[in-house]
Design a protein around this motif. Structure first.
Motif, PDB file in Angstrom:
ATOM      1  N   PHE A  49      93.548  41.347 -17.335  1.00 45.80           N
ATOM      2  CA  PHE A  49      92.643  41.966 -17.793  1.00 45.80           C
ATOM      3  C   PHE A  49      93.958  43.136 -18.151  1.00 45.80           C
ATOM      4  N   GLY A  50      93.879  43.335 -19.676  1.00 49.23           N
ATOM      5  CA  GLY A  50      94.660  44.868 -19.835  1.00 49.23           C
ATOM      6  C   GLY A  50      96.126  44.011 -20.805  1.00 49.23           C
ATOM      7  N   ASP A  51      96.155  43.108 -20.254  1.00 53.61           N
ATOM      8  CA  ASP A  51      98.137  42.777 -21.063  1.00 53.61           C
ATOM      9  C   ASP A  51      97.918  43.453 -22.388  1.00 53.61           C
ATOM     10  N   PRO A  52      98.728  42.973 -23.108  1.00 58.53           N
ATOM     11  CA  PRO A  52      98.832  43.648 -24.383  1.00 58.53           C
ATOM     12  C   PRO A  52      98.529  42.522 -25.801  1.00 58.53           C
ATOM     13  N   THR A  55      98.949  37.725 -25.668  1.00 54.57           N
ATOM     14  CA  THR A  55     100.193  37.689 -24.870  1.00 54.57           C
ATOM     15  C   THR A  55     100.112  36.188 -24.065  1.00 54.57           C
ATOM     16  N   ASN A  56      98.265  36.588 -24.233  1.00 55.76           N
ATOM     17  CA  ASN A  56      98.020  34.699 -23.036  1.00 55.76           C
ATOM     18  C   ASN A  56      96.853  34.107 -24.359  1.00 55.76           C
ATOM     19  N   THR A  57      97.979  33.466 -24.584  1.00 55.62           N
ATOM     20  CA  THR A  57      97.030  32.206 -25.635  1.00 55.62           C
ATOM     21  C   THR A  57      97.852  31.116 -25.183  1.00 55.62           C
ATOM     22  N   VAL A 141      72.360  28.320 -13.629  1.00 57.96           N
ATOM     23  CA  VAL A 141      73.130  28.466 -13.534  1.00 57.96           C
ATOM     24  C   VAL A 141      74.256  27.982 -14.453  1.00 57.96           C
ATOM     25  N   HIS A 142      74.575  28.120 -15.908  1.00 60.80           N
ATOM     26  CA  HIS A 142      76.276  27.510 -16.043  1.00 60.80           C
ATOM     27  C   HIS A 142      76.800  28.202 -16.009  1.00 60.80           C
ATOM     28  N   MET A 143      77.552  26.455 -16.841  1.00 55.29           N
ATOM     29  CA  MET A 143      79.196  27.082 -17.147  1.00 55.29           C
ATOM     30  C   MET A 143      79.530  27.883 -18.456  1.00 55.29           C
ATOM     31  N   GLU A 144      80.146  28.402 -18.831  1.00 58.87           N
ATOM     32  CA  GLU A 144      80.697  28.650 -20.493  1.00 58.87           C
ATOM     33  C   GLU A 144      82.480  29.185 -20.651  1.00 58.87           C
ATOM     34  N   GLU A 145      82.569  29.465 -21.632  1.00 59.98           N
ATOM     35  CA  GLU A 145      84.122  29.783 -21.807  1.00 59.98           C
ATOM     36  C   GLU A 145      83.512  31.183 -22.425  1.00 59.98           C
ATOM     37  N   ASP A 146      84.816  32.420 -22.611  1.00 63.44           N
ATOM     38  CA  ASP A 146      83.948  33.738 -23.230  1.00 63.44           C
ATOM     39  C   ASP A 146      84.949  33.024 -24.888  1.00 63.44           C
ATOM     40  N   ALA A 147      84.413  34.738 -25.673  1.00 68.03           N
ATOM     41  CA  ALA A 147      85.135  34.008 -26.652  1.00 68.03           C
ATOM     42  C   ALA A 147      85.912  34.960 -26.733  1.00 68.03           C
ATOM     43  N   ALA A 148      86.949  35.676 -27.957  1.00 67.14           N
ATOM     44  CA  ALA A 148      88.186  36.042 -28.385  1.00 67.14           C
ATOM     45  C   ALA A 148      87.007  38.053 -28.214  1.00 67.14           C
ATOM     46  N   LYS A 149      87.789  39.102 -28.665  1.00 64.96           N
ATOM     47  CA  LYS A 149      87.881  39.978 -28.651  1.00 64.96           C
ATOM     48  C   LYS A 149      88.198  41.034 -30.000  1.00 64.96           C
ATOM     49  N   ASN A 150      87.074  40.797 -30.935  1.00 63.22           N
ATOM     50  CA  ASN A 150      86.925  42.234 -31.890  1.00 63.22           C
ATOM     51  C   ASN A 150      87.195  43.163 -32.074  1.00 63.22           C
ATOM     52  N   LEU A 151      88.917  43.479 -32.418  1.00 64.72           N
ATOM     53  CA  LEU A 151      88.992  45.097 -32.200  1.00 64.72           C
ATOM     54  C   LEU A 151      88.906  45.744 -33.222  1.00 64.72           C
ATOM     55  N   ASP A 165      91.854  39.518 -30.299  1.00 61.35           N
ATOM     56  CA  ASP A 165      92.769  39.277 -29.462  1.00 61.35           C
ATOM     57  C   ASP A 165      92.350  38.544 -28.516  1.00 61.35           C
ATOM     58  N   PHE A 166      93.203  37.618 -28.591  1.00 60.58           N
ATOM     59  CA  PHE A 166      92.206  35.996 -27.738  1.00 60.58           C
ATOM     60  C   PHE A 166      92.863  36.135 -26.505  1.00 60.58           C
ATOM     61  N   ASN A 167      93.166  36.907 -26.046  1.00 56.04           N
ATOM     62  CA  ASN A 167      93.439  37.323 -24.799  1.00 56.04           C
ATOM     63  C   ASN A 167      92.036  36.401 -23.554  1.00 56.04           C
ATOM     64  N   ARG A 168      90.848  36.644 -24.017  1.00 52.69           N
ATOM     65  CA  ARG A 168      89.613  37.006 -23.563  1.00 52.69           C
ATOM     66  C   ARG A 168      89.414  35.442 -23.556  1.00 52.69           C
ATOM     67  N   ALA A 169      89.843  34.932 -25.346  1.00 55.87           N
ATOM     68  CA  ALA A 169      88.772  33.252 -24.783  1.00 55.87           C
ATOM     69  C   ALA A 169      89.235  32.652 -24.146  1.00 55.87           C
ATOM     70  N   GLY A 170      88.126  31.685 -23.719  1.00 56.55           N
ATOM     71  CA  GLY A 170      88.500  30.950 -22.781  1.00 56.55           C
ATOM     72  C   GLY A 170      88.910  30.811 -21.353  1.00 56.55           C
ATOM     73  N   VAL A 171      88.409  32.928 -21.211  1.00 55.83           N
ATOM     74  CA  VAL A 171      88.463  32.695 -19.745  1.00 55.83           C
ATOM     75  C   VAL A 171      87.028  32.696 -19.151  1.00 55.83           C
ATOM     76  N   PRO A 172      86.781  31.765 -18.092  1.00 52.79           N
ATOM     77  CA  PRO A 172      85.603  31.269 -17.481  1.00 52.79           C
ATOM     78  C   PRO A 172      84.400  32.463 -16.623  1.00 52.79           C
ATOM     79  N   LEU A 173      82.910  31.739 -17.484  1.00 53.25           N
ATOM     80  CA  LEU A 173      82.173  32.641 -17.462  1.00 53.25           C
ATOM     81  C   LEU A 173      81.251  32.074 -16.788  1.00 53.25           C
ATOM     82  N   ILE A 174      80.090  32.786 -15.942  1.00 51.61           N
ATOM     83  CA  ILE A 174      78.409  32.082 -15.527  1.00 51.61           C
ATOM     84  C   ILE A 174      77.463  32.079 -16.186  1.00 51.61           C
ATOM     85  N   GLU A 175      76.604  31.451 -16.575  1.00 50.67           N
ATOM     86  CA  GLU A 175      75.697  32.415 -17.674  1.00 50.67           C
ATOM     87  C   GLU A 175      74.568  31.978 -16.208  1.00 50.67           C
TER      88      GLU A 175
END
Ligand code: ADP
Ligand code: ZN
Ligand code: MG
Length: 504
Positions: A49-52, A55-57, A141-151, A165-175
């Motif tokens: 979290f918090g990287d420029p 950068t994590n894509t 409980v199911h798995m999914e990926e997070d979306a990117a973040k609009n700034l 910011d696509f750093n968050r895109a594809g981060v693993p989530l459960i719902e």
């Protein structure tokens, strides 16, 4: 399509209690949790979290054509652990699906999620409801990926451009989808609290709400008390704190009751909690509801969870909060309330047990740890207090302090101050007692002469006391404690004052 006026009563907070009592609210939570993996769900990019921005894509999480996802086994393990902690049935076979919609934060044009075959189904979570316990059903409980973040704000040309910011895109989530088993905002609060606690205990997620690791949507409806059929539900989004969850639900329940009382109907829709306005606002109605055109994800194999792997995950499961509370009551003789406070976080519970291992009395330790939490800012969460301050005080030092109070080396009154100093300086209690001159006055004659002095200085109050006003007794005790700087034993002071006041 039915379309009743949306001119509903917006001024919640005005429903008289007797009207409100005629209705019952029904609430079901949907919670998204970021899994605590080092890398993303389907590629090797970091989840830090918090990287420029951006950068994590890589081609996978940027959704470039031809890039293929590969499931992160650790994410699956954590999701399975969460499902087991919530007493769900983990399905031997589950499958990923594409959830299609168009939004700039979704590069592929679909989100990889699970639909017909979720990872796990049919669990429960226990909450305290008044005196008794209540089970809240977990649908799935199911798995999914997070979306990117609009700034927007704070970025270049923010008036004309959105940045992504696509750093968050594809981060693993459960719902986690909860059953509509909750009947009041307080129950929803308790449910989210216990859910968060279970996920923290099992290290499934850091559950940091500010960083978005835990996000809660609440579905809420009202029905006349006694009715069997549920009312029309509204989904409330943007509840990124416990306080918002409770406030938004309270507002929404009143708004819905107001609508029904005014002869209107509740419109099924998604509403947003507007923090600054303190109300929910319509975001989209059912008519604009998405058709996600789910279909099986062809780029990923179905997930198969082997029985022995599941058992292994179950075996490695730490003690869960409920079990820990029961054990604390049983083994250490604590009250349920004490056990609840001490198991607030795993760290806090571990600290308690470490102190007790050093020989401190469990109930007294519980008492002192509770007092400590009052010493610290009332608003701060216990875990923050621990993170900030316990680092300073070893369990051995804490145990020593509890022992010093028990054997009378320090009065309980002064122990509070010593405790505060211990957290400030990290020094052991004995050292602080010596350097601050806080040893108790053991010389009874000395205490008695101070008592006499106090009485001599306050003849009017003595007269009042003797005339039957027993309330002033506390005043005398307070004066003596002040003159002795809390170093006199309160019981001794009581005894001496009583004796002196009896004489005429
Ligand atoms: P949808 O088809 O809109 O997704 P679901 O039945 O799947 O609705 O439920 C989604 C969430 O809404 C769940 O958390 C569930 O507990 C909750 N829910 C369902 N019906 C109601 C209702 N009438 N009132 C409050 N919450 C409800
Ligand atoms: Zn990537
Ligand atoms: Mg649904």
């Amino acid at each position: 399509m039915e379309r009743t006026s949306i001119r509903t009563v917006e001024g919640a907070g005005h429903i008289p209690a007797e009207v409100r009592a005629n209705y019952e609210s029904v609430i079901g939570l949907e919670v998204h949790v970021q899994l605590a993996t080092a890398t993303k769900a389907f590629c090797a990019c970091s989840t830090r979290f918090g990287d420029p921005p951006n950068t994590n894509t890589c081609p996978v999480c940027l959704g470039l054509p031809g890039a293929l996802p590969v499931l992160n086994k650790r994410a699956l393990e954590l999701a399975t652990r969460a499902a087991l902690a919530l007493h769900c049935t983990v399905q031997e076979r589950s499958r990923f699906a594409r959830k299609n919609y168009f939004y700039p934060d979704l590069a592929k044009g679909y989100q990889i999620s699970q639909f017909e075959l979720p990872l796990a189904t049919g669990g429960w979570l226990e909450i305290e409801s008044g005196e008794s316990k209540k089970r809240i059903g977990i649908t799935r409980v199911h798995m999914e990926e997070d979306a990117a973040k609009n700034l927007h704000e704070g970025f270049a040309h923010a008036d004309r451009y959105s940045h992504i910011d696509f750093n968050r895109a594809g981060v693993p989530l459960i719902e986690i989808v909860g059953e509509p088993d909750l009947r009041a905002p307080e129950e929803a609060y308790a449910c989210l609290t216990n859910l968060k606690q279970a996920l923290e205990y099992t290290s499934v997620s850091d559950c940091n709400m500010e960083e978005g690791s835990l996000r809660c949507d609440a579905n809420v409806s009202v029905r006349p008390r006694g009715a069997e059929k549920f009312g029309t539900k509204v989904e409330v989004k943007n509840l990124n704190s416990f306080r918002y969850l409770q406030h938004a639900l309270e507002y929404e329940i009143e708004r819905q009751i107001g609508a029904l009382e005014a002869g209107e109907t509740v419109v099924q829709e998604t509403r947003l909690w507007n923090v600054s306005a303190g109300r929910t606002e319509s975001m989209r109605s059912k008519e604009f509801a998405h058709d996600y055109r789910y279909f099986p994800e062809p780029d990923l194999l179905p997930v198969r969870i082997a029985e022995n792997w599941k058992e292994e995950i179950q075996r490695a499961m730490p003690e869960l909060p409920d079990a820990k509370r029961a054990r604390f009551v049983h083994v250490y003789g604590l009250t349920q309330d004490e056990a609840v406070v001490l198991t607030d976080s795993q760290q806090y519970a571990d600290y308690f047990e470490a102190v007790v291992k050093h020989g401190a009395d469990p109930r007294q330790t519980a008492g002192w740890m509770q007092r400590l939490s009052h010493l610290a800012e009332k608003t701060a969460e216990l875990s923050e207090i621990i993170a900030d301050k316990y680092g300073n005080v070893t369990a051995a030092h804490f145990a020593e302090m509890v022992g010093l109070v028990k054997d009378g080396t320090i009065t309980a009154t002064n122990a509070r101050a010593v405790l505060a100093k211990m957290f400030e300086t990290g020094k052991p209690a004995a050292e602080i007692i010596a350097s601050e001159g806080l040893s108790p006055i053991t010389d009874e004659e000395g205490v008695e002469s101070i008592c006499r002095g106090v009485l001599a200085k306050n003849p009017e109050n003595v007269a009042k006391y003797r005339a039957g006003n027993e309330g002033v007794f506390k005043f005398f005790v307070g004066q003596v404690m002040r003159e002795t700087r809390g170093r006199a034993n309160p019981q001794t002071v009581n005894d001496i004052l009583k004796r002196l006041l009896q004489r005429s």
